[in-house]
Scaffold this motif. Structure first.
Motif, PDB file in Angstrom:
ATOM      1  N   MET A   1      -3.178   2.802 -10.196  1.00 51.91           N
ATOM      2  CA  MET A   1      -1.970   2.030 -10.604  1.00 51.91           C
ATOM      3  C   MET A   1      -2.554   0.463 -11.241  1.00 51.91           C
ATOM      4  O   MET A   1      -3.620   0.690 -11.041  1.00 51.91           O
ATOM      5  CB  MET A   1      -1.558   1.226  -9.002  1.00 51.91           C
ATOM      6  N   THR A   2      -2.281   0.024 -12.093  1.00 48.32           N
ATOM      7  CA  THR A   2      -2.473  -0.774 -12.943  1.00 48.32           C
ATOM      8  C   THR A   2      -3.451  -2.358 -12.014  1.00 48.32           C
ATOM      9  O   THR A   2      -2.524  -2.277 -11.078  1.00 48.32           O
ATOM     10  CB  THR A   2      -1.311  -1.653 -13.657  1.00 48.32           C
ATOM     11  N   THR A   3      -4.435  -2.712 -12.607  1.00 49.13           N
ATOM     12  CA  THR A   3      -4.551  -4.146 -11.775  1.00 49.13           C
ATOM     13  C   THR A   3      -4.949  -5.213 -11.852  1.00 49.13           C
ATOM     14  O   THR A   3      -5.213  -6.319 -11.366  1.00 49.13           O
ATOM     15  CB  THR A   3      -6.210  -4.035 -11.522  1.00 49.13           C
ATOM     16  N   SER A   9      -1.689  -9.388  -5.923  1.00 46.75           N
ATOM     17  CA  SER A   9      -1.932  -8.135  -5.799  1.00 46.75           C
ATOM     18  C   SER A   9      -2.894  -8.129  -4.554  1.00 46.75           C
ATOM     19  O   SER A   9      -3.619  -9.522  -3.187  1.00 46.75           O
ATOM     20  CB  SER A   9      -3.168  -7.825  -6.866  1.00 46.75           C
ATOM     21  N   VAL A  10      -2.923  -6.687  -4.038  1.00 41.42           N
ATOM     22  CA  VAL A  10      -3.314  -6.415  -2.825  1.00 41.42           C
ATOM     23  C   VAL A  10      -4.287  -5.053  -2.533  1.00 41.42           C
ATOM     24  O   VAL A  10      -3.627  -4.210  -3.994  1.00 41.42           O
ATOM     25  CB  VAL A  10      -2.325  -6.208  -1.643  1.00 41.42           C
ATOM     26  N   ASP A  11      -5.660  -4.426  -2.551  1.00 38.24           N
ATOM     27  CA  ASP A  11      -5.731  -3.469  -1.227  1.00 38.24           C
ATOM     28  C   ASP A  11      -4.853  -2.802  -0.589  1.00 38.24           C
ATOM     29  O   ASP A  11      -5.018  -3.204   0.279  1.00 38.24           O
ATOM     30  CB  ASP A  11      -6.838  -3.635  -1.454  1.00 38.24           C
ATOM     31  N   LEU A  12      -4.601  -1.866  -0.922  1.00 39.03           N
ATOM     32  CA  LEU A  12      -3.635  -0.372  -0.257  1.00 39.03           C
ATOM     33  C   LEU A  12      -4.136   0.499  -0.383  1.00 39.03           C
ATOM     34  O   LEU A  12      -4.278   1.196  -0.912  1.00 39.03           O
ATOM     35  CB  LEU A  12      -2.298  -0.346  -0.251  1.00 39.03           C
ATOM     36  N   SER A  59      -6.592   1.411  -3.226  1.00 39.43           N
ATOM     37  CA  SER A  59      -5.948   1.259  -4.349  1.00 39.43           C
ATOM     38  C   SER A  59      -5.834   0.101  -4.866  1.00 39.43           C
ATOM     39  O   SER A  59      -4.833  -0.781  -3.808  1.00 39.43           O
ATOM     40  CB  SER A  59      -4.632   2.690  -5.016  1.00 39.43           C
ATOM     41  N   ARG A  60      -5.497  -1.050  -5.754  1.00 39.60           N
ATOM     42  CA  ARG A  60      -4.556  -2.322  -6.144  1.00 39.60           C
ATOM     43  C   ARG A  60      -3.660  -1.945  -6.656  1.00 39.60           C
ATOM     44  O   ARG A  60      -3.260  -1.405  -7.174  1.00 39.60           O
ATOM     45  CB  ARG A  60      -5.762  -2.675  -7.373  1.00 39.60           C
TER      46      ARG A  60
END
Length: 429
Positions: free
Chosen positions: A1-3, A88-91, A94-95
């Motif tokens: 995914m785009t960061t 933004s979040v890390d899950l 993935s960012r």
């Protein structure tokens, strides 16, 4: 995914809407949930509205989901200089650009033709993770093709047929799903009066079973069913029965007239209704997942702290605290209330998402402050779909994200990690 983080999403959205207003243009999709819901109802059929907007029993769980949010007030901090916000979040390694994901919603074609494809395009256009529904109206491969490299997860309903479970998992892996989301709370359908009063179940007309009719193992089961000798029960011929047959033929892969003459569409519907979900689903079943997939495993439908603890002990990578949008058990605990108890039980580290009751950006802020790492949005984007197709879904996503961004700015928080319980006050009475 785009960061690339979503910075200034709120201001950008305000400017776009107000500049259009100078030219005499108003948003096609209302920016408040109440009006969004009212307009969507006007353009939806009675059966579509019953299925998408309806809940279990007397609707107490749906009401509790909203009342739970009303019990919390946001406490803005002043002069915090939150000029730029990073949403933004890390899950699961993935960012994600924002903490908003699109929840899986079955039988979306009730609201718009090619529903899943339109939603997939909207999700990709807004850089929002879309959780493909196992009860979708387009095969997951078609949805993935619409999204390119954009992030998608896949929801799994645990079938009575273990070979079908494996086949769906393999397909999810092949389309690049970022996670496998196993729904635990729908091993059987709940008591849904809005649907029952209309005698309406979309799956019985072949709506929402495209993941199955496109699956090689499911096709094999249908062929076995057709080949097996059976005593055919007499079918009462009524106008409704004819319409149902035509719907089955229209929603089944292949040519319409060929399907009308074939027993396969009806056999597929009957097979689906027999095996799509397993009432005997147990923790022993779930314990086999690590041997069956390398995808991150998310267990959806957790409401009890002890179930949350057991899910992580079993090796789940994340859980979704959810009561299925109030559609399964009437008078269930609100998902937001369950989130508080679950987070207190398991501590701050495990990944927890919240589903059910999210309507606005302020709701997202509240859920994050109470311990959610991200949230899933359901009915609102379906209402946007009903009003304006792909653009309607995009509008709802952009509106919710914009309000979250503005709420963060006005509350003195510059990133998701800085949204804490200190930004909330519990309301009593």
């Amino acid at each position: 995914m785009t960061t690339t983080p979503a910075r200034g999403a709120g201001i950008d959205r305000l400017n776009a809407i107000y500049r259009a207003g100078v030219l005499g243009r108003r948003p096609a999709v209302p920016t408040d949930f109440g009006e969004l819901e009212r307009r969507a109802k006007k353009v939806s059929s009675a059966k579509a509205w019953a299925y998408v907007a309806g809940g279990a029993g007397e609707g107490r769980t749906m009401r509790r989901n909203r009342e739970a949010f009303d019990r919390w007030a946001i406490l803005p901090a002043m002069a915090a200089a939150a000029v730029e916000r990073d949403l933004s979040v890390d899950l699961l390694g993935s960012r994600h650009t924002t903490p908003l994901l699109l929840a899986p919603v079955g039988a979306g074609a009730l609201m718009a033709e090619d529903s899943d494809l339109l939603i997939a395009r909207a999700a990709a256009a807004t850089d929002t993770t879309y959780v493909f529904s196992n009860q979708g109206c387009s095969p997951m491969e078609d949805c993935a093709a619409e999204m390119g490299d954009a992030s998608r997860w896949f929801q799994l309903y645990w079938s009575k047929d273990e070979g079908l479970v494996d086949s769906l998992i393999r397909r999810a892996e092949a389309i690049g799903a970022g996670a496998l989301v196993v729904t635990l709370d729908t091993t059987i359908l709940g008591w849904r009066p809005q649907d029952l009063n209309l005698g309406s179940l979309p799956f019985s007309r072949g709506i929402g079973i495209a993941q199955y009719t496109s699956d090689p193992r499911f096709q094999e089961i249908v062929r076995e069913r057709l080949a097996a000798p059976s005593e055919k029960a007499a079918v009462e011929i009524t106008p409704g029965a004819v319409r149902t047959l035509l719907d089955m033929s229209r929603n089944h892969p292949g040519g319409f007239w060929d399907n009308v003459r074939s027993p396969e569409p009806r056999a597929s519907v009957e097979t689906f209704l027999d095996i799509y979900s397993n009432p005997g689903l147990s923790w022993d079943h779930l314990a086999t997942l690590r041997e069956r997939t390398s995808l991150p495993i998310v267990l959806k439908g957790i409401l009890r702290p002890d179930d949350a603890r057991r899910a992580f002990a079993l090796g789940a990578d994340a859980i979704v605290v959810s009561n299925h949008g109030g559609r399964q058990v009437d008078s269930s605990i609100a998902s937001l209330d369950a989130l508080v108890a679950v987070r207190e039980e398991i501590g701050p580290e495990p990944t927890v998402l919240l589903d059910s009751g999210i309507r606005t950006g302020a709701d997202v802020f509240t859920a994050l402050a109470l311990g959610a790492d991200a949230v899933l949005l359901g009915r609102p984007y379906m209402y946007g779909l009903a009003l304006d197709g792909q653009r309607g879904v995009e509008s709802v996503i952009r509106n919710v994200v914009a309000e979250l961004d503005l709420t963060m700015a006005l509350s003195g928080t510059s990133d998701i990690a800085s949204i804490t319980r200190d930004h909330l006050a519990e309301q009593h009475g």
